[in-house]
Design a protein around this motif. Structure first.
Motif, short mmCIF file in Angstrom:
data_model
loop_
_atom_site.label_atom_id
_atom_site.label_comp_id
_atom_site.label_asym_id
_atom_site.label_seq_id
_atom_site.Cartn_x
_atom_site.Cartn_y
_atom_site.Cartn_z
N ARG A 20 1.05 -0.05 -12.42
CA ARG A 20 1.96 -0.33 -11.17
C ARG A 20 3.19 -0.93 -11.64
O ARG A 20 4.45 -0.45 -11.05
N GLU A 21 3.48 -1.77 -12.69
CA GLU A 21 4.67 -2.43 -13.04
C GLU A 21 5.38 -1.24 -13.78
O GLU A 21 6.55 -1.16 -13.92
N THR A 23 5.41 1.71 -13.44
CA THR A 23 5.80 2.98 -12.25
C THR A 23 7.04 2.14 -11.67
O THR A 23 8.30 2.65 -11.69
N ARG A 24 7.29 1.03 -11.46
CA ARG A 24 8.31 -0.14 -10.79
C ARG A 24 9.25 0.08 -11.65
O ARG A 24 10.48 0.25 -11.27
N THR A 58 5.83 7.54 -3.45
CA THR A 58 5.73 6.61 -4.48
C THR A 58 6.85 5.35 -4.47
O THR A 58 6.54 4.56 -4.67
N ASN A 61 6.08 3.06 -1.56
CA ASN A 61 4.89 2.41 -2.04
C ASN A 61 5.41 0.99 -2.70
O ASN A 61 4.77 -0.14 -2.64
N HIS A 62 6.54 1.21 -3.47
CA HIS A 62 7.06 0.04 -4.45
C HIS A 62 8.14 -0.73 -3.69
O HIS A 62 8.38 -2.04 -4.03
N PHE A 63 9.03 0.12 -2.87
CA PHE A 63 10.13 -0.91 -2.30
C PHE A 63 10.31 -0.21 -0.88
O PHE A 63 10.31 1.02 -0.56
#
Length: 72
Positions: A20-21, A23-24, A58, A61-63
């Motif tokens: 996850r990090e 990808t972020r 995606t 999903n993060h922002f």
């Protein structure tokens, strides 16, 4: 595209960041590239996703917003 490191050093050795990090960080790097080319106002979330090679879902999903990406 310049990527942020996906691992870090500790006294016991090297550790890879969670997916996850990673990808972020990739999304942030893609957003910086897109913002530099088009400006923040003219860059869309789908353009950030395309620059990162990911889906728009995606990104969301993060922002939640572009503002969150700018502040990251």
């Amino acid at each position: 595209m310049e990527l942020l490191p996906d691992s870090f050093q500790t006294r016991g050795g090297s550790h890879r960041l969670p997916k996850r990090e990673r990808t972020r960080r990739l999304l942030i790097a893609a957003a910086i590239e897109a913002f530099s080319a088009r400006g923040v106002a003219d860059t869309t979330m789908p353009q950030i996703a395309a620059a990162a090679g990911m889906t728009t879902g995606t990104v969301y999903n993060h922002f939640r917003t572009k503002t969150e990406i700018v502040r990251a």
